[in-house]
Design a protein around this motif. Sequence first.
Motif, PDB file in Angstrom:
ATOM      1  N   MET A 173       0.831  -1.198   0.000  1.00 49.62           N
ATOM      2  CA  MET A 173       0.000   0.000   0.000  1.00 49.62           C
ATOM      3  C   MET A 173       0.869   1.253   0.000  1.00 49.62           C
ATOM      4  O   MET A 173       0.525   2.252  -0.597  1.00 49.62           O
ATOM      5  CB  MET A 173      -0.915   0.024   1.227  1.00 49.62           C
ATOM      6  N   THR A 174       2.020   1.161   0.694  1.00 44.41           N
ATOM      7  CA  THR A 174       2.956   2.284   0.692  1.00 44.41           C
ATOM      8  C   THR A 174       3.335   2.637  -0.736  1.00 44.41           C
ATOM      9  O   THR A 174       3.275   3.799  -1.144  1.00 44.41           O
ATOM     10  CB  THR A 174       4.224   1.924   1.491  1.00 44.41           C
ATOM     11  N   ALA A 175       3.669   1.613  -1.510  1.00 45.99           N
ATOM     12  CA  ALA A 175       4.068   1.844  -2.899  1.00 45.99           C
ATOM     13  C   ALA A 175       2.935   2.515  -3.672  1.00 45.99           C
ATOM     14  O   ALA A 175       3.155   3.441  -4.449  1.00 45.99           O
ATOM     15  CB  ALA A 175       4.452   0.520  -3.552  1.00 45.99           C
ATOM     16  N   GLU A 176       1.700   2.050  -3.421  1.00 52.28           N
ATOM     17  CA  GLU A 176       0.574   2.633  -4.162  1.00 52.28           C
ATOM     18  C   GLU A 176       0.351   4.093  -3.818  1.00 52.28           C
ATOM     19  O   GLU A 176       0.100   4.925  -4.688  1.00 52.28           O
ATOM     20  CB  GLU A 176      -0.700   1.821  -3.914  1.00 52.28           C
ATOM     21  N   VAL A 177       0.431   4.387  -2.507  1.00 51.43           N
ATOM     22  CA  VAL A 177       0.224   5.774  -2.092  1.00 51.43           C
ATOM     23  C   VAL A 177       1.366   6.652  -2.608  1.00 51.43           C
ATOM     24  O   VAL A 177       1.147   7.774  -3.084  1.00 51.43           O
ATOM     25  CB  VAL A 177       0.083   5.870  -0.554  1.00 51.43           C
ATOM     26  N   LEU A 178       2.593   6.124  -2.570  1.00 51.07           N
ATOM     27  CA  LEU A 178       3.725   6.895  -3.086  1.00 51.07           C
ATOM     28  C   LEU A 178       3.573   7.151  -4.592  1.00 51.07           C
ATOM     29  O   LEU A 178       3.888   8.236  -5.086  1.00 51.07           O
ATOM     30  CB  LEU A 178       5.049   6.185  -2.787  1.00 51.07           C
ATOM     31  N   ASP A 179       3.050   6.134  -5.308  1.00 52.76           N
ATOM     32  CA  ASP A 179       2.779   6.324  -6.745  1.00 52.76           C
ATOM     33  C   ASP A 179       1.823   7.491  -6.956  1.00 52.76           C
ATOM     34  O   ASP A 179       2.042   8.338  -7.829  1.00 52.76           O
ATOM     35  CB  ASP A 179       2.159   5.057  -7.346  1.00 52.76           C
ATOM     36  N   ALA A 180       0.777   7.495  -6.127  1.00 53.74           N
ATOM     37  CA  ALA A 180      -0.221   8.566  -6.258  1.00 53.74           C
ATOM     38  C   ALA A 180       0.421   9.928  -5.996  1.00 53.74           C
ATOM     39  O   ALA A 180       0.165  10.900  -6.718  1.00 53.74           O
ATOM     40  CB  ALA A 180      -1.378   8.321  -5.302  1.00 53.74           C
ATOM     41  N   ILE A 181       1.278   9.990  -4.968  1.00 54.63           N
ATOM     42  CA  ILE A 181       1.933  11.265  -4.642  1.00 54.63           C
ATOM     43  C   ILE A 181       2.858  11.679  -5.790  1.00 54.63           C
ATOM     44  O   ILE A 181       2.893  12.832  -6.207  1.00 54.63           O
ATOM     45  CB  ILE A 181       2.736  11.129  -3.322  1.00 54.63           C
ATOM     46  N   ARG A 182       3.565  10.693  -6.319  1.00 52.85           N
ATOM     47  CA  ARG A 182       4.462  10.938  -7.455  1.00 52.85           C
ATOM     48  C   ARG A 182       3.681  11.566  -8.617  1.00 52.85           C
ATOM     49  O   ARG A 182       4.140  12.494  -9.265  1.00 52.85           O
ATOM     50  CB  ARG A 182       5.061   9.585  -7.872  1.00 52.85           C
ATOM     51  N   GLU A 183       2.477  11.027  -8.832  1.00 52.92           N
ATOM     52  CA  GLU A 183       1.625  11.532  -9.904  1.00 52.92           C
ATOM     53  C   GLU A 183       1.277  13.009  -9.689  1.00 52.92           C
ATOM     54  O   GLU A 183       1.282  13.800 -10.626  1.00 52.92           O
ATOM     55  CB  GLU A 183       0.334  10.720  -9.950  1.00 52.92           C
ATOM     56  N   PHE A 184       0.966  13.345  -8.436  1.00 51.90           N
ATOM     57  CA  PHE A 184       0.682  14.757  -8.111  1.00 51.90           C
ATOM     58  C   PHE A 184       1.881  15.628  -8.438  1.00 51.90           C
ATOM     59  O   PHE A 184       1.761  16.698  -9.023  1.00 51.90           O
ATOM     60  CB  PHE A 184       0.374  14.936  -6.625  1.00 51.90           C
ATOM     61  N   VAL A 185       3.037  15.156  -7.994  1.00 54.43           N
ATOM     62  CA  VAL A 185       4.254  15.930  -8.196  1.00 54.43           C
ATOM     63  C   VAL A 185       4.469  16.165  -9.693  1.00 54.43           C
ATOM     64  O   VAL A 185       4.715  17.291 -10.129  1.00 54.43           O
ATOM     65  CB  VAL A 185       5.468  15.205  -7.585  1.00 54.43           C
TER      66      VAL A 185
END
Lengths: 244, 245
Positions: A173-185
């Motif tokens: 789940m960490t990876a998924e949330v980090l992916d989402a944050i990466r997308e925002f960035v």
Amino acid sequence: MRLNIERLCHQYGKHLVLENLEFQSPADERVLCLIGPSGGGKSTLLRLLGGLESPSSGAVSWDGEEVNYDERSMRALRRECGFVFQQFNLFPHLTVEKNIVVPLVKVHGWSLAEARDRAVELLDRFGVAGQGDKAPDALSGGQQQCVALARAVAHRPKRLFLDEPTSALDPEMTAEVLDAIREFVDGGQQIVLATHEMGFVRALDAETLLIADGSVVESGSAAAMLDAPKSEFAQRFFAKVMRY
Amino acid sequence: MKAQVTGWIVVLLLVSSGCWWLFNELAPRADFTAISAYSDDLWGGWRLTLALSSGALVLSVLLAPVWCAMLMSRLAALRTFAVVVTELVRGTPLLVQLLLVYYVIAAAAGIDSRIGVGLCVLAGYTSVYLGEMLRGGILSIDRAQRLAARAVGFSSRQEFFIVVLPQALRRVLPGMVGAAINLVKDSSLLSVIGVLEFTKRSQVANTLTFSDFEAYVPLAIGYLAVTVPLAILARAMERRMRYAT
Ligand SMILES: Nc1ncnc2c1ncn2[C@@H]1O[C@H](COP(=O)(O)OP(=O)(O)O)[C@@H](O)[C@H]1O
Ligand SMILES: [Mg+2]
């Protein structure tokens, strides 16, 4: 964003949590990362930067504009921001959808229909489609954090404050949330992120502040700091957190 | 599961043997002819009890938020006042309060409405407990919830009414129904200041007809008819809340 912090102090009772914290962003940053040991003051700093609390003393300015810490201005500032916390902090008595819809309607004056459409769109985007009618507690931690992210960005905030958004999640789940944050960035969202995910900090390679004992020990671009920490404290800290 | 079944069997055995004793030993000797002359009185008493309880409940529910607000007020004087009242009310028996207010305070003020005084004392007494419960519920809401409320941009009003209060109410509602049950039972104490409610009427009928069983078993059943549904409601709420907070 250009962030300027001057002699920021904050105390809870007698406990001095931030002590003359200073920082000037060297350039127009899109992302700022806060790292450092627990109890160092990262969460407190985030709350002050986002106008959730007012400091005991000192000054903060965004893009040259000093933050007013009276109740009205703080509220105005919060409305321009989005927040995600370590423990999700969803409203347990509201459904997942209402967690997103109610602030849009009550704070940002959206119509109910608009707000619902936005909620559905975001839940879909964050991989929790079709869960809108459930209670937050019925979702897994990762899903709850995705809902919290959706709630934080629903009103298209200028700036996003993320306080250890993955610390309560399992690796997947960490990876998924980090992916989402990466997308925002990548989408150009301004973000201030407190985290212990050193790999992610390095990947972002943004301006990074190492905070300990209520002040900034070291700041600079992430890769440079991680590869060649200047202070002895930073060397010991990175050696410890990256040992395994 | 097994323990639960055993438990139910024990309870059933106890209750049924109690009933058996009641209805085989006592009931055959029971004679309702004497007391049936007073059935209208008793029925009226039951309805008065119900009316008094409902009235006091409505009043106390209206008053409870006021106590709660005072207890949590930023003004020290208001807070102290509320704390003193709370402790006075909780530190004395309702019976004593009724006697004191009716025979001393109301008498001195020239008020002679037994029902009015009884209603007010009962409502005041219950409202103090409800206010204290409400306060506990509000304080029990996690600081993180308030932080989240501010973070989404709610005003302090919205923070309270959208985030804190609904969650607090969910937590305290089962307890409040419990307080309503106590209220119904406590209304029987109004008999001491001569309010002709259910208990008083039954006592009167009992003295006039010398029938104990025939007066007091219906009395208990009359109260149970009101309190058991409330108890079931409270349990159902508790079960629901367990998932919903
Ligand atoms: N609301 C509060 N009341 C009292 N002390 C607090 C509060 N929030 C944080 N602290 C204290 O402030 C210090 C810094 O905490 P925090 O900002 O959460 O650090 P970090 O996020 O880096 O772990 C800690 O010692 C913590 O116990
Ligand atoms: Mg923290």
